[in-house]
Design a protein around this motif. Structure first.
Motif, PDB file in Angstrom:
ATOM      1  N   GLU A 182     -39.907 -22.935 130.301  1.00  0.00           N
ATOM      2  CA  GLU A 182     -40.971 -22.320 131.087  1.00  0.00           C
ATOM      3  C   GLU A 182     -42.252 -23.139 130.988  1.00  0.00           C
ATOM      4  O   GLU A 182     -42.896 -23.434 131.989  1.00  0.00           O
ATOM      5  N   GLU A 183     -42.568 -23.545 129.752  1.00  0.00           N
ATOM      6  CA  GLU A 183     -43.782 -24.340 129.566  1.00  0.00           C
ATOM      7  C   GLU A 183     -43.691 -25.669 130.301  1.00  0.00           C
ATOM      8  O   GLU A 183     -44.668 -26.160 130.872  1.00  0.00           O
ATOM      9  N   MET A 184     -42.460 -26.244 130.285  1.00  0.00           N
ATOM     10  CA  MET A 184     -42.287 -27.531 130.956  1.00  0.00           C
ATOM     11  C   MET A 184     -42.429 -27.358 132.467  1.00  0.00           C
ATOM     12  O   MET A 184     -43.054 -28.179 133.141  1.00  0.00           O
TER      13      MET A 184
ATOM     14  N   LYS B 159     -44.165 -25.240 134.015  1.00  0.00           N
ATOM     15  CA  LYS B 159     -45.561 -25.018 134.389  1.00  0.00           C
ATOM     16  C   LYS B 159     -46.414 -26.269 134.213  1.00  0.00           C
ATOM     17  O   LYS B 159     -47.624 -26.231 134.383  1.00  0.00           O
TER      18      LYS B 159
ATOM     19  N   ARG C 224     -46.943 -15.729 132.760  1.00  0.00           N
ATOM     20  CA  ARG C 224     -45.565 -16.045 132.380  1.00  0.00           C
ATOM     21  C   ARG C 224     -44.681 -15.908 133.612  1.00  0.00           C
ATOM     22  O   ARG C 224     -44.865 -14.996 134.410  1.00  0.00           O
TER      23      ARG C 224
ATOM     24  N   GLY D 286     -46.515 -28.208 131.259  1.00  0.00           N
ATOM     25  CA  GLY D 286     -47.018 -28.389 129.899  1.00  0.00           C
ATOM     26  C   GLY D 286     -46.606 -29.729 129.318  1.00  0.00           C
ATOM     27  O   GLY D 286     -46.063 -30.589 130.007  1.00  0.00           O
ATOM     28  N   GLU D 287     -46.841 -29.873 128.011  1.00  0.00           N
ATOM     29  CA  GLU D 287     -46.585 -31.176 127.391  1.00  0.00           C
ATOM     30  C   GLU D 287     -45.158 -31.342 126.893  1.00  0.00           C
ATOM     31  O   GLU D 287     -44.804 -32.380 126.339  1.00  0.00           O
ATOM     32  N   VAL D 288     -44.353 -30.282 127.025  1.00  0.00           N
ATOM     33  CA  VAL D 288     -42.989 -30.344 126.503  1.00  0.00           C
ATOM     34  C   VAL D 288     -42.167 -31.377 127.262  1.00  0.00           C
ATOM     35  O   VAL D 288     -42.263 -31.479 128.491  1.00  0.00           O
TER      36      VAL D 288
ATOM     37  N   LYS E  96     -41.260 -19.180 119.426  1.00  0.00           N
ATOM     38  CA  LYS E  96     -40.681 -20.528 119.517  1.00  0.00           C
ATOM     39  C   LYS E  96     -40.143 -20.966 118.160  1.00  0.00           C
ATOM     40  O   LYS E  96     -39.482 -20.201 117.464  1.00  0.00           O
TER      41      LYS E  96
ATOM     42  N   TYR F 149     -38.222 -16.187 121.797  1.00  0.00           N
ATOM     43  CA  TYR F 149     -39.052 -16.401 122.979  1.00  0.00           C
ATOM     44  C   TYR F 149     -40.536 -16.299 122.633  1.00  0.00           C
ATOM     45  O   TYR F 149     -41.346 -17.090 123.119  1.00  0.00           O
TER      46      TYR F 149
ATOM     47  N   ARG G  56     -38.384 -20.364 126.595  1.00  0.00           N
ATOM     48  CA  ARG G  56     -39.843 -20.515 126.527  1.00  0.00           C
ATOM     49  C   ARG G  56     -40.258 -21.961 126.771  1.00  0.00           C
ATOM     50  O   ARG G  56     -41.195 -22.239 127.536  1.00  0.00           O
ATOM     51  N   LEU G  57     -39.546 -22.911 126.119  1.00  0.00           N
ATOM     52  CA  LEU G  57     -39.913 -24.322 126.271  1.00  0.00           C
ATOM     53  C   LEU G  57     -39.719 -24.786 127.714  1.00  0.00           C
ATOM     54  O   LEU G  57     -40.558 -25.515 128.263  1.00  0.00           O
TER      55      LEU G  57
END
Lengths: 212, 253
Positions: free
Chosen positions: B83-85, B87, B4, B89-91, B171, B168, B80-81
């Motif tokens: 962060e995923e983006m 990294k 994270r 991710g698919e967001v 989600k 967080y 959180r979203l």
């Protein structure tokens, strides 16, 4: 007197921040800011009772979505301050203390509506800040975000401070003179109205909880 | 948790900034700037490259409005979203926008009815009743505002802190958690208790402060004010009406 007015207005400005701009931990409700002002001016008891009466009157006032209600904080601050600053000099008997408080209450009540109009103007102005920030961000000046935020907070404070300063200093001169013109019968009636104030507050609370 | 970018200290910073949500509230996009202001530390950390950072700032300057306490749930989710983006991710950015819009509206409704509609009037009423009944006999009546602040802010801060952490961690699944909290039942039961409190205070005042014949006046005023208030006559007008009637009454009797 001037030092007291300035201090109270300063605290009033800070308290009015809590209405929507910062926090909303509810120190801006009349039941809290009445006693705070009372403590500041050395009469907690009056602050408590006026605060409680005002709180009951405004217990159903809520801001949903884009609607902005009349401002309870500024009324509570000016009302409690004016009562405390001018009541000493008038040396009212027990009979007419209530009637004087009713006069102050009746004259500070419209301030909430006036303050609301100013508030709406400011929130329209805030849209310009956002457009300014749009342009700055495209230019790459990201620090502008913090600046705009704090400047707007400061404006919210300044609005409450100046408004209560003007309202209180005008009231201190106008109210005692106005009160001396009132005839005896009206004073008796107003005193009765002051004793009936809890009935008004409880009636509004009753309707609020019944779900209107 | 594995890899994270956002740690606990970042979430604390977001929490402290969340009080400023409505500092630049405006009629055009409401809490857009406030939301961006809260989220800024996370965005700065996630996007060290200047170009991407500017893009992310621009994305969040869009219309946003919700209840100020429940905004923290969305801050948690969006952090959180993002962060995923960041990294890879698919967001997608549109997804974040959609979450902000739809959940902002839903939480706005819940928050308005729970906090503005039920919890604040309820706690304020308790404090007012304590002051009105006990001010004369009890030295400790000054405790009433503190009781109000304590009771109210207990639920307020719980919502802010728990909302951000749960948002967080879980989600958008956080909505399911809300269902379990029986918010509606809490609203209804506090309404019944409040009605009982109002009537009890009325009786205490009537039999303590007023003479035998005056009790009837007091009750009549209460009932007629309830009726007038039901017809949407504002409380300021009722105050002036009360003053007018008692002044006229003083001349007649």
């Amino acid at each position: 007197m001037i030092a007291e007015i300035l201090t109270v207005s300063f605290i009033g400005g800070l308290l009015s921040l809590d209405v929507s701009a910062w926090g909303q931990i509810m120190v801006s409700r009349p039941i809290v800011c009445g006693p705070i002002i009372g403590l500041l001016l050395g009469d907690l008891k009056t602050g408590l009772i006026i605060g409680a009466l005002l709180e009951l009157i405004w217990i159903n006032v809520i801001s949903v979505g884009a609607a902005i209600p009349p401002d309870a904080t500024i009324v509570a601050v000016t009302c409690v301050t004016l009562i405390m600053l001018t009541e000493r000099a008038l040396s009212l008997g027990n009979n007419f203390q209530g009637s004087y408080r009713m006069v102050v209450l009746a004259l500070t009540m419209p301030l909430g509506e006036i303050f609301k109009r100013i508030d709406i103007k400011q929130r329209k102005l805030n849209a310009r800040f956002v457009h300014y920030l749009d342009r700055e961000i495209i230019k790459g000046n990201l620090k502008a975000l913090e600046k705009v935020n704090y400047f707007s907070l400061f404006l919210f404070f300044l609005k409450g401070f100046l408004f209560s300063l003007v309202a209180i200093s005008m009231g201190v001169y106008v109210l005692p003179k106005l009160f001396s013109y009132l005839p005896y019968g009206t004073l008796v009636g107003l005193n009765f109205a002051y004793r009936l104030m809890p009935a008004l507050g409880l009636a509004i609370a009753f309707n609020t909880f019944r779900g209107l | 948790m594995p890899n994270r970018i956002i740690n606990k200290i970042d979430l604390y910073r977001l929490f402290w900034r969340s009080f400023c949500l409505q500092a630049v509230w405006n009629f055009e996009r409401m809490q857009d700037l406030g939301f961006l202001y809260i989220l800024a530390p996370v965005l700065n950390k996630l996007y060290p490259e200047r170009e991407k950072r500017i893009q992310s700032y621009k994305r969040h300057l869009e219309f946003f409005n919700t209840h100020p306490y429940f905004a923290n749930v969305l801050v948690g989710i969006v952090a959180r979203l993002e962060e995923e983006m960041a990294k890879g991710g698919e967001v997608k950015p549109e997804e974040i926008s959609a979450v902000k819009m739809s959940m902002g509206g839903a939480f706005g409704g819940i928050g308005d009815s729970l906090f503005w509609g039920a919890w604040r009037p309820f706690t304020a009423l308790i404090a007012c009743v304590l002051v009105i009944i006990y001010l004369r006999q009890w030295e400790g009546a000054w405790l009433a505002p503190l009781i109000f602040l304590f009771l109210y802010n207990f639920l307020h801060f719980y919502t802010r802190i728990k909302g951000m952490i749960e948002g967080y961690e879980r989600k958008t699944k956080v909505v399911r958690l809300l269902k379990r909290m029986y918010y509606l039942r809490a609203i209804w039961s506090s309404r019944l208790i409040s009605l009982a409190l109002v009537l009890l205070t009325l009786l205490v005042l009537m039999f303590r402060d007023w003479g035998v014949r005056e009790r009837l006046y007091f009750l009549a005023f209460f009932l007629s004010l309830v009726l007038l208030n039901r017809w949407r006559i504002s409380s300021a007008k009722l105050l002036y009406l009360l003053m007018g009637i008692s002044c006229v009454g003083a001349y007649i009797f």
